[in-house]
Design an enzyme around this catalytic site. Structure first.
Site, PDB file in Angstrom:
ATOM      1  N   LYS A  57      17.876  45.825   5.480  1.00  0.00           N
ATOM      2  CA  LYS A  57      18.407  47.189   5.560  1.00  0.00           C
ATOM      3  C   LYS A  57      17.281  48.226   5.599  1.00  0.00           C
ATOM      4  O   LYS A  57      17.543  49.427   5.676  1.00  0.00           O
ATOM      5  CB  LYS A  57      19.321  47.466   4.372  1.00  0.00           C
ATOM      6  CG  LYS A  57      20.499  46.503   4.235  1.00  0.00           C
ATOM      7  CD  LYS A  57      21.406  46.543   5.436  1.00  0.00           C
ATOM      8  CE  LYS A  57      22.579  45.585   5.284  1.00  0.00           C
ATOM      9  NZ  LYS A  57      23.402  45.508   6.501  1.00  0.00           N
ATOM     10  N   LYS A  92       4.685  37.701   0.905  1.00  0.00           N
ATOM     11  CA  LYS A  92       4.133  38.653  -0.059  1.00  0.00           C
ATOM     12  C   LYS A  92       2.819  38.178  -0.686  1.00  0.00           C
ATOM     13  O   LYS A  92       1.944  38.999  -0.988  1.00  0.00           O
ATOM     14  CB  LYS A  92       5.151  38.948  -1.150  1.00  0.00           C
ATOM     15  CG  LYS A  92       6.330  39.789  -0.682  1.00  0.00           C
ATOM     16  CD  LYS A  92       7.200  40.201  -1.857  1.00  0.00           C
ATOM     17  CE  LYS A  92       8.327  41.127  -1.410  1.00  0.00           C
ATOM     18  NZ  LYS A  92       9.109  41.634  -2.550  1.00  0.00           N
ATOM     19  N   ASP A 113       7.465  47.254  -5.813  1.00  0.00           N
ATOM     20  CA  ASP A 113       8.701  46.671  -6.333  1.00  0.00           C
ATOM     21  C   ASP A 113       8.949  47.042  -7.796  1.00  0.00           C
ATOM     22  O   ASP A 113      10.053  47.427  -8.175  1.00  0.00           O
ATOM     23  CB  ASP A 113       8.678  45.141  -6.204  1.00  0.00           C
ATOM     24  CG  ASP A 113       8.913  44.676  -4.785  1.00  0.00           C
ATOM     25  OD1 ASP A 113       9.565  45.406  -4.010  1.00  0.00           O
ATOM     26  OD2 ASP A 113       8.448  43.579  -4.439  1.00  0.00           O
ATOM     27  N   GLU A 144       7.062  26.890 -19.540  1.00  0.00           N
ATOM     28  CA  GLU A 144       5.630  27.105 -19.331  1.00  0.00           C
ATOM     29  C   GLU A 144       5.353  28.377 -18.529  1.00  0.00           C
ATOM     30  O   GLU A 144       4.403  29.113 -18.821  1.00  0.00           O
ATOM     31  CB  GLU A 144       5.013  25.893 -18.611  1.00  0.00           C
ATOM     32  CG  GLU A 144       4.930  24.628 -19.447  1.00  0.00           C
ATOM     33  CD  GLU A 144       6.278  23.941 -19.602  1.00  0.00           C
ATOM     34  OE1 GLU A 144       6.392  23.069 -20.493  1.00  0.00           O
ATOM     35  OE2 GLU A 144       7.226  24.271 -18.839  1.00  0.00           O
TER      36      GLU A 144
END
Length: 277
Positions: free
Chosen positions: A16, A66, A102, A155
């Site tokens: 979008k 990313k 983000d 972990e």
């Protein structure tokens, strides 16, 4: 000459981002366009070279690129360095510079919907992946000091606890009673699964507990559905998506767009309301 920007990743047709950024260019009367470009990891270096030659001014990065894009950039901002991932790239005289918006996008959306008083409250982040890293980093930088974490793989949660100095790690199978939390942030794909996969007992939560899930497609995850069934205030990931995009837009243009208007546009497109109270 008309400037152009893009979002790269694979798949990309569902994004979008073009609707959002092109709306902002139109509203602010900026002569520019924003397009989606499908890029596979094995073609990333070639794609960046082509985008440079064709004069791209900046672009967003989505899965699965990313982390993979970092070696091809001239530098990365501390926001991306701390998280180990880039979602925004800007052209400069010194080459491509990578950022990550983000986390701050999430915090802005979270506080826009629920206010800033939760900075002094106790919260829980579910997940220990890239999204969780960005959100935890931004929460800490914004003054949220009492944050715990839980994850299916203990972990990985312990790594984030140490790196970001989080309060506590909860073992996944021992988190049924969450009555001490004022907000819970769900950052994994597990939110899409049925409630029987969750150890959480929603009826143990405070009535005032705020619930956030960073997914916005589908509009209401199973996690949010269960929270709403218990009459809790919930928020999906649309606000985060819009605000991280606004931060990218500002990095590229120096202008901050109207986030409220585009949220309304996207809510209409997607058919819902991203926050329910």
């Amino acid at each position: 000459m008309k400037k152009w920007y893009a979002v790269i990743g694979s798949p990309i047709d569902h994004s979008k981002s073009p609707i959002m950024h092109n709306s902002w260019f139109e509203q602010l009367e900026i002569d520019a366009t924003y397009i989606p470009i499908r890029v596979e990891p094995e073609n990333l270096e070639e794609a960046l070279h082509a985008m440079t030659i064709l004069g791209c001014e900046g672009f967003n990065v989505t899965v699965p690129l990313k982390e993979k894009i970092i070696p091809f950039l001239s530098a990365i901002d501390p926001s991306a360095q701390a998280i180990g991932a880039v979602n925004t790239v800007k052209k400069t005289e010194n080459g491509w510079i990578g950022y990550n918006t983000d986390g701050i996008g999430f915090v802005k959306a979270f506080e826009n919907d629920f206010g800033k008083s939760l900075r002094m409250a106790k919260g829980l982040v579910i997940g220990a992946g890239g999204a969780a890293r960005g959100i935890v980093d931004a929460l800490k930088n914004s003054g949220y000091m009492d944050v715990d974490i839980t994850n299916r793989t203990l972990e990985r949660a312990l790594v984030l606890q140490k790196e970001f100095r989080l309060a506590n790690v909860l073992e996944w199978r021992n988190i049924r009673d969450l009555s001490m939390y004022d907000f819970i942030i769900q950052t994994t794909s597990n939110g899409l699964r049925s409630s029987e996969n969750w150890p959480i007992q929603f009826d143990t939560l405070k009535r005032s507990c705020k619930i956030s899930d960073i997914i916005y497609n589908p509009w209401e995850t199973q996690f949010l559905h269960q929270a709403k069934q218990h009459q809790l205030d919930v928020q999906n990931g649309l606000g985060m998506f819009v605000h991280q995009g606004a931060e990218s837009f500002y990095l590229w243009t120096g202008q901050y767009p109207n986030t409220e208007k585009i949220v309304s546009v996207l809510e209409t497109t997607l058919g819902g309301n991203h926050v329910n109270r």
